[in-house]
Design a protein around this motif. Structure first.
Motif, PDB file in Angstrom:
ATOM      1  N   UNK A  35      -0.850 -27.175 -29.871  1.00  0.00           N
ATOM      2  CA  UNK A  35      -1.290 -27.735 -28.599  1.00  0.00           C
ATOM      3  C   UNK A  35      -1.653 -26.603 -27.658  1.00  0.00           C
ATOM      4  N   UNK A  36      -2.812 -26.716 -27.009  1.00  0.00           N
ATOM      5  CA  UNK A  36      -3.267 -25.721 -26.040  1.00  0.00           C
ATOM      6  C   UNK A  36      -3.284 -26.355 -24.665  1.00  0.00           C
ATOM      7  N   UNK A  37      -2.850 -25.617 -23.645  1.00  0.00           N
ATOM      8  CA  UNK A  37      -2.853 -26.154 -22.289  1.00  0.00           C
ATOM      9  C   UNK A  37      -3.399 -25.139 -21.302  1.00  0.00           C
ATOM     10  N   UNK A  38      -4.120 -25.661 -20.295  1.00  0.00           N
ATOM     11  CA  UNK A  38      -4.628 -24.862 -19.183  1.00  0.00           C
ATOM     12  C   UNK A  38      -4.266 -25.564 -17.881  1.00  0.00           C
ATOM     13  N   UNK A  39      -3.678 -24.828 -16.941  1.00  0.00           N
ATOM     14  CA  UNK A  39      -3.393 -25.379 -15.616  1.00  0.00           C
ATOM     15  C   UNK A  39      -3.466 -24.245 -14.607  1.00  0.00           C
ATOM     16  N   UNK A  40      -4.096 -24.503 -13.475  1.00  0.00           N
ATOM     17  CA  UNK A  40      -4.237 -23.432 -12.494  1.00  0.00           C
ATOM     18  C   UNK A  40      -5.171 -23.806 -11.368  1.00  0.00           C
ATOM     19  N   UNK A  41      -5.638 -22.768 -10.666  1.00  0.00           N
ATOM     20  CA  UNK A  41      -6.464 -22.939  -9.477  1.00  0.00           C
ATOM     21  C   UNK A  41      -7.849 -22.345  -9.726  1.00  0.00           C
ATOM     22  N   UNK A  42      -8.848 -23.209  -9.846  1.00  0.00           N
ATOM     23  CA  UNK A  42     -10.223 -22.740 -10.057  1.00  0.00           C
ATOM     24  C   UNK A  42     -10.948 -22.493  -8.735  1.00  0.00           C
ATOM     25  N   UNK A  43     -10.441 -23.047  -7.644  1.00  0.00           N
ATOM     26  CA  UNK A  43     -11.070 -22.857  -6.344  1.00  0.00           C
ATOM     27  C   UNK A  43     -11.866 -24.079  -5.924  1.00  0.00           C
ATOM     28  N   UNK A  44     -12.348 -24.096  -4.756  1.00  0.00           N
ATOM     29  CA  UNK A  44     -12.496 -22.960  -3.855  1.00  0.00           C
ATOM     30  C   UNK A  44     -11.263 -22.642  -3.014  1.00  0.00           C
ATOM     31  N   UNK A  45     -10.272 -23.529  -2.979  1.00  0.00           N
ATOM     32  CA  UNK A  45      -9.106 -23.324  -2.123  1.00  0.00           C
ATOM     33  C   UNK A  45      -7.854 -23.082  -2.945  1.00  0.00           C
ATOM     34  N   UNK A  46      -6.866 -22.448  -2.323  1.00  0.00           N
ATOM     35  CA  UNK A  46      -5.584 -22.246  -2.983  1.00  0.00           C
ATOM     36  C   UNK A  46      -4.901 -23.599  -3.178  1.00  0.00           C
ATOM     37  N   UNK A  47      -3.907 -23.629  -4.049  1.00  0.00           N
ATOM     38  CA  UNK A  47      -3.167 -24.858  -4.341  1.00  0.00           C
ATOM     39  C   UNK A  47      -1.716 -24.479  -4.601  1.00  0.00           C
ATOM     40  N   UNK A  48      -0.800 -25.275  -4.094  1.00  0.00           N
ATOM     41  CA  UNK A  48       0.636 -25.012  -4.254  1.00  0.00           C
ATOM     42  C   UNK A  48       0.989 -23.584  -3.828  1.00  0.00           C
TER      43      UNK A  48
END
Length: 161
Positions: free
Chosen positions: A99-112
């Motif tokens: 299982x592969x997973x991706x989670x994060x902030x692509x923009x344009x604004x910050x998150x968490x």
């Protein structure tokens, strides 16, 4: 053959999985299906790629992938813990070797409270889980593409070991 390094990476990973008789599934947040598209762009991908879940919303991470709500409350969705739960969830629920997973902030604004380009990727397999914290630069597209490259590189490293 393609000159696209990302496509070549996807091809190498799928060929290695096919040689081993193994399969892969994807759980994507910020990449929004780009990882699954990258894999299915390779002719013959169906030998190893079994499917994926685009869990852009937190509630989908919880309902479709089984990410515990308590984990999200404690660590947030942009965390190593969430990436691991996503990878393990898609592996189990879809029935894949990896299982592969991706989670994060692509923009344009910050998150968490995390800046644009902060990404966690995870690879969950039968006997191990590997993660990587990325600090990527560039626009949304560059961050999303690099996230796909990185998670595939982690899996390739495991398969080559």
């Amino acid at each position: 053959m393609t000159n696209d390094p990302g496509q070549a990476l996807a091809r190498r990973v799928l060929e290695a999985l096919a040689r081993r008789g193994e399969s892969v599934a994807t759980a994507e947040s910020l990449t929004g299906g780009l990882l699954a598209a990258r894999l299915t762009d390779v002719p013959g991908a169906s030998r190893s790629f079994v499917g994926g879940v685009v869990s852009y919303a937190t509630r989908v991470k919880v309902s479709a992938l089984g990410v515990p709500e308590a984990l999200v409350e404690e660590h947030g969705v942009i965390s190593e813990e969430c990436a691991v739960a996503m990878a393990q969830g898609v592996r189990t629920r879809i029935g894949a070797t990896w299982g592969l997973a991706t989670t994060g902030v692509a923009g344009p604004d910050s998150q968490e409270g995390r800046p644009v380009g902060t990404v966690w990727v995870a690879v969950a397999g039968p006997e191990r889980v590997e993660t990587a914290l990325l600090a990527l630069s560039g626009d949304r597209s560059a961050v999303r593409q690099a996230s796909c490259d990185e998670v595939l590189s982690v899996l390739e490293g495991i398969l080559d070991a």
